[in-house]
Design a protein around this motif. Structure first.
Motif, PDB file in Angstrom:
ATOM      1  N   ASP A  54      39.259  49.703  14.038  1.00 22.30           N
ATOM      2  CA  ASP A  54      38.668  48.691  14.917  1.00 22.30           C
ATOM      3  C   ASP A  54      37.148  48.750  14.878  1.00 22.30           C
ATOM      4  O   ASP A  54      36.472  47.711  14.834  1.00 22.30           O
ATOM      5  N   SER A  55      36.602  49.950  14.889  1.00 25.41           N
ATOM      6  CA  SER A  55      35.149  50.104  14.845  1.00 25.41           C
ATOM      7  C   SER A  55      34.588  49.629  13.517  1.00 25.41           C
ATOM      8  O   SER A  55      33.566  48.937  13.461  1.00 25.41           O
ATOM      9  N   ARG A  56      35.261  49.978  12.440  1.00 26.53           N
ATOM     10  CA  ARG A  56      34.821  49.527  11.116  1.00 26.53           C
ATOM     11  C   ARG A  56      34.825  48.014  11.035  1.00 26.53           C
ATOM     12  O   ARG A  56      33.896  47.390  10.511  1.00 26.53           O
ATOM     13  N   GLY A  57      35.892  47.422  11.561  1.00 26.44           N
ATOM     14  CA  GLY A  57      35.997  45.972  11.520  1.00 26.44           C
ATOM     15  C   GLY A  57      34.922  45.301  12.342  1.00 26.44           C
ATOM     16  O   GLY A  57      34.319  44.299  11.915  1.00 26.44           O
ATOM     17  N   HIS A  58      34.645  45.848  13.525  1.00 28.94           N
ATOM     18  CA  HIS A  58      33.619  45.277  14.393  1.00 28.94           C
ATOM     19  C   HIS A  58      32.246  45.331  13.730  1.00 28.94           C
ATOM     20  O   HIS A  58      31.491  44.344  13.748  1.00 28.94           O
ATOM     21  N   LEU A  59      31.913  46.480  13.141  1.00 29.65           N
ATOM     22  CA  LEU A  59      30.610  46.625  12.507  1.00 29.65           C
ATOM     23  C   LEU A  59      30.476  45.735  11.281  1.00 29.65           C
ATOM     24  O   LEU A  59      29.416  45.143  11.035  1.00 29.65           O
ATOM     25  N   SER A  60      31.545  45.606  10.516  1.00 27.99           N
ATOM     26  CA  SER A  60      31.512  44.729   9.351  1.00 27.99           C
ATOM     27  C   SER A  60      31.294  43.279   9.784  1.00 27.99           C
ATOM     28  O   SER A  60      30.586  42.512   9.122  1.00 27.99           O
ATOM     29  N   ASP A 117      28.298  40.647   8.821  1.00 30.85           N
ATOM     30  CA  ASP A 117      28.569  39.287   8.342  1.00 30.85           C
ATOM     31  C   ASP A 117      27.786  38.244   9.122  1.00 30.85           C
ATOM     32  O   ASP A 117      27.492  37.154   8.603  1.00 30.85           O
ATOM     33  N   HIS A 118      27.453  38.570  10.367  1.00 32.50           N
ATOM     34  CA  HIS A 118      26.708  37.632  11.218  1.00 32.50           C
ATOM     35  C   HIS A 118      25.199  37.899  11.186  1.00 32.50           C
ATOM     36  O   HIS A 118      24.460  37.354  12.015  1.00 32.50           O
ATOM     37  N   GLY A 119      24.758  38.749  10.264  1.00 31.93           N
ATOM     38  CA  GLY A 119      23.324  38.931  10.072  1.00 31.93           C
ATOM     39  C   GLY A 119      22.722  40.209  10.591  1.00 31.93           C
ATOM     40  O   GLY A 119      21.523  40.453  10.391  1.00 31.93           O
ATOM     41  N   ALA A 120      23.492  41.051  11.277  1.00 25.68           N
ATOM     42  CA  ALA A 120      22.946  42.318  11.775  1.00 25.68           C
ATOM     43  C   ALA A 120      22.802  43.312  10.627  1.00 25.68           C
ATOM     44  O   ALA A 120      23.469  43.197   9.594  1.00 25.68           O
ATOM     45  N   HIS A 121      21.934  44.276  10.803  1.00 19.68           N
ATOM     46  CA  HIS A 121      21.744  45.344   9.828  1.00 19.68           C
ATOM     47  C   HIS A 121      22.294  46.635  10.424  1.00 19.68           C
ATOM     48  O   HIS A 121      21.888  47.035  11.520  1.00 19.68           O
ATOM     49  N   VAL A 122      23.210  47.269   9.717  1.00 18.95           N
ATOM     50  CA  VAL A 122      23.859  48.476  10.217  1.00 18.95           C
ATOM     51  C   VAL A 122      23.741  49.587   9.187  1.00 18.95           C
ATOM     52  O   VAL A 122      24.055  49.383   8.002  1.00 18.95           O
ATOM     53  N   ARG A 123      23.290  50.743   9.631  1.00 19.66           N
ATOM     54  CA  ARG A 123      23.227  51.910   8.759  1.00 19.66           C
ATOM     55  C   ARG A 123      23.877  53.102   9.446  1.00 19.66           C
ATOM     56  O   ARG A 123      23.924  53.178  10.675  1.00 19.66           O
ATOM     57  N   ILE A 124      24.371  54.029   8.625  1.00 22.17           N
ATOM     58  CA  ILE A 124      25.047  55.220   9.121  1.00 22.17           C
ATOM     59  C   ILE A 124      24.194  56.444   8.806  1.00 22.17           C
ATOM     60  O   ILE A 124      23.818  56.663   7.649  1.00 22.17           O
TER      61      ILE A 124
END
Length: 217
Positions: free
Chosen positions: A72-78, A82-89
């Motif tokens: 669920d977390s992976r899906g939410h972040l993906s 897709d909506h333009g946010a930048h996510v890094r781990i």
């Protein structure tokens, strides 16, 4: 608002920052151990509702590897990406949540406590600038979400996380199985499965591997 304010609890935090979340102009950035930046579910939703849904502001999220331990977390972040946010781990677990808005306002979260988490809110330019610089340093060494996911990081559900904590606590198998409400045989089978998931040859290695991935918290 004074330059530095300390308050306690999610709901009070939202009440004190409503105007800030609703007036984001340029950038919203946060660093967190997982997706539950706001421990109270209602507070999390209220914060999202107050953020502008249109405009040109940038969203960046820096998260610990533990944030990707469930689908669920992976899906939410993906979806965010897709909506333009930048996510890094980040390479390792991040200590506490931090939010910076438009480089003019910062929220620093303390540890969880029975009376509610304590937050420090600041508009002091020097402090906000220092927190932002630390964030940028961590951001530069972090891995883009899609690249991180392509590395096939292990999935750990809530039960696996609990078992991992029991391994680190030093409890005997009998005690751990009893506390988890399962038979000794089932507990040991779950431990064996966990070692396979983490590609660890021993319980000690499992703890080390989980620490590297930020999954032991």
């Amino acid at each position: 608002m004074a330059e530095i304010v300390t308050i306690r609890g999610d709901l009070e935090l939202l009440a004190r920052t409503e105007h800030v979340f609703s007036s984001i102009r340029e950038e919203f950035i946060c660093a967190a151990r997982d997706l539950n930046t706001w421990p109270n579910p209602g507070a999390r939703q209220a914060a999202r509702n107050r953020m502008p849904t249109s405009g040109t502001h940038q969203i960046r999220k820096l998260l610990s590897p533990a944030a990707l331990a469930d689908e669920d977390s992976r899906g939410h972040l993906s979806e965010l990406v897709d909506h333009g946010a930048h996510v890094r781990i980040a390479a390792t677990a991040l200590p506490h949540e931090t939010i910076i808005i438009d480089r003019r306002f910062a929220i620093l979260a303390g540890v969880q406590a029975p009376g509610g988490r304590e937050y420090t809110l600041t508009t002091a330019p020097t402090l906000v600038g220092t927190v932002h610089a630390l964030y940028e340093a961590a951001w530069e060494t972090a891995t883009d979400l899609k690249a991180f996911l392509s590395g096939d990081q292990p999935h750990l559900n809530a039960e696996s996380r609990t078992i991992l904590r029991t391994l680190g606590s030093g409890a005997t198998d009998e005690t751990a199985a009893r506390e988890l409400g399962m038979s000794l045989r089932t507990y040991r089978r779950r431990v064996a499965d966990l070692l396979d998931t983490l590609d660890a040859g021993s319980r000690f290695q499992a703890g080390m591997r989980a620490g590297e991935l930020g999954l032991s918290g």
